[in-house]
Design a protein around this motif. Structure first.
Motif, PDB file in Angstrom:
ATOM      1  N   PRO A 149     -41.772  58.629   7.976  1.00 49.48           N
ATOM      2  CA  PRO A 149     -41.686  57.650   7.126  1.00 49.48           C
ATOM      3  C   PRO A 149     -40.287  57.513   6.089  1.00 49.48           C
ATOM      4  N   THR A 150     -40.169  56.327   5.777  1.00 45.69           N
ATOM      5  CA  THR A 150     -38.978  56.237   4.922  1.00 45.69           C
ATOM      6  C   THR A 150     -39.455  55.827   3.372  1.00 45.69           C
ATOM      7  N   ALA A 151     -39.022  56.369   2.421  1.00 44.27           N
ATOM      8  CA  ALA A 151     -39.597  56.206   1.042  1.00 44.27           C
ATOM      9  C   ALA A 151     -39.277  54.745   0.700  1.00 44.27           C
ATOM     10  N   VAL A 152     -40.105  54.140   0.061  1.00 45.87           N
ATOM     11  CA  VAL A 152     -40.162  52.588  -0.418  1.00 45.87           C
ATOM     12  C   VAL A 152     -40.157  52.797  -2.162  1.00 45.87           C
ATOM     13  N   THR A 153     -39.738  51.714  -2.674  1.00 42.98           N
ATOM     14  CA  THR A 153     -40.203  51.451  -4.100  1.00 42.98           C
ATOM     15  C   THR A 153     -40.067  49.875  -4.018  1.00 42.98           C
ATOM     16  N   LEU A 154     -40.921  49.230  -4.779  1.00 50.43           N
ATOM     17  CA  LEU A 154     -41.337  47.824  -4.801  1.00 50.43           C
ATOM     18  C   LEU A 154     -41.378  47.477  -6.125  1.00 50.43           C
ATOM     19  N   SER A 155     -40.601  46.384  -6.848  1.00 53.42           N
ATOM     20  CA  SER A 155     -40.747  46.288  -8.314  1.00 53.42           C
ATOM     21  C   SER A 155     -40.952  44.767  -8.370  1.00 53.42           C
ATOM     22  N   LEU A 156     -42.137  44.062  -9.070  1.00 51.77           N
ATOM     23  CA  LEU A 156     -42.379  43.153  -9.148  1.00 51.77           C
ATOM     24  C   LEU A 156     -42.356  42.500 -10.508  1.00 51.77           C
ATOM     25  N   PRO A 157     -41.511  41.384 -10.897  1.00 55.59           N
ATOM     26  CA  PRO A 157     -41.734  40.709 -12.322  1.00 55.59           C
ATOM     27  C   PRO A 157     -43.077  40.096 -12.494  1.00 55.59           C
ATOM     28  N   GLU A 158     -43.372  39.692 -13.763  1.00 55.78           N
ATOM     29  CA  GLU A 158     -44.777  39.130 -14.098  1.00 55.78           C
ATOM     30  C   GLU A 158     -44.577  37.699 -13.579  1.00 55.78           C
ATOM     31  N   THR A 159     -43.300  37.154 -13.127  1.00 50.38           N
ATOM     32  CA  THR A 159     -43.470  35.735 -12.692  1.00 50.38           C
ATOM     33  C   THR A 159     -43.846  35.540 -11.453  1.00 50.38           C
TER      34      THR A 159
END
Length: 224
Positions: free
Chosen positions: A165-175
């Motif tokens: 597996p490959t490392a993942v980071t997902l960041s979402l704004p409140e919009t």
């Protein structure tokens, strides 16, 4: 005998069940976790990254250029045409030249939603919630949990679903929370698919130069 799955791969199988049984103290409308009030959507997969700006009428950045109406996406994704709509319930249309049809369901006892069907002809069954994202979408498999408001974890993609597996980071704004549920599902399904951020090509081994190493004791010829 096949070798047992590594820690990240083992988590891929366990995580969906955890989401379905995990009680969350969050408003019913909060289907997703967010890490910032404003700014772009950010996805990091290994050494690759993209940032997408969510405007009132357009979605741009990282190969995305989509016009949004609240009931459809139309435009381009990495040079391919996208035409998706969800006015009558399911998310239907095309991504590139392949058909897409996704059915959306919500959990009755806790925040979260599930998307099932096909994206670009790839089987899709993906769970989103404020505590994680788990499952398959558009040729990739994810196991993400939330830490510090960000989704972090692992993904594998076709044709190497059994690979490391490959490392993942997902960041979402409140919009993102202001979007209706179907638009959230369509956006994240595109983003997390292999169309959104294709897997990095395998690294080639360095070519041999034909030279041999020399050092003390390896070259006994006396210097003149």
């Amino acid at each position: 005998m096949s070798r047992p799955p590594s820690g990240p791969r083992r988590a891929l199988g366990r995580f969906g069940a955890v989401l379905l049984s995990f009680g969350v103290a969050a408003p019913a409308s909060a289907q997703l976790a967010t890490s910032q009030r404003t700014g772009p959507i950010r996805l990091q997969v290994g050494d690759q990254s993209l940032a997408i700006s969510l405007g009132k009428e357009r979605l741009r950045g990282g190969g995305f250029d989509l016009r949004r109406t609240g009931q459809s996406f139309q435009g381009q994704l990495r040079g391919g045409d996208v035409e998706l709509g969800w006015r009558r319930g399911p998310i239907v249309g095309r991504v590139g030249v392949e058909d897409t049809r996704l059915e959306l369901s919500r959990f009755s006892s806790e925040p979260g939603m599930r998307v099932d069907g096909e994206l670009s002809n790839w089987p899709t069954s993906l769970v989103f919630s404020p505590v994680g994202i788990s499952g398959d979408v558009g040729g990739c498999n994810y196991s993400l949990t939330v830490a510090g408001g960000r989704y972090t974890g692992w993904r594998t993609c076709q044709p190497d679903l059994e690979g490391e597996p490959t490392a993942v980071t997902l960041s979402l704004p409140e919009t993102v929370l202001a979007l209706d549920t179907a638009e959230q599902a369509a956006l994240l399904s595109l983003l997390l698919s292999a169309k959104g951020l294709p897997p990095a090509p395998p690294r080639e081994a360095p070519a041999s130069t034909g030279r041999t190493l020399e050092g003390p004791g390896l070259n006994e010829t006396p210097r003149r």
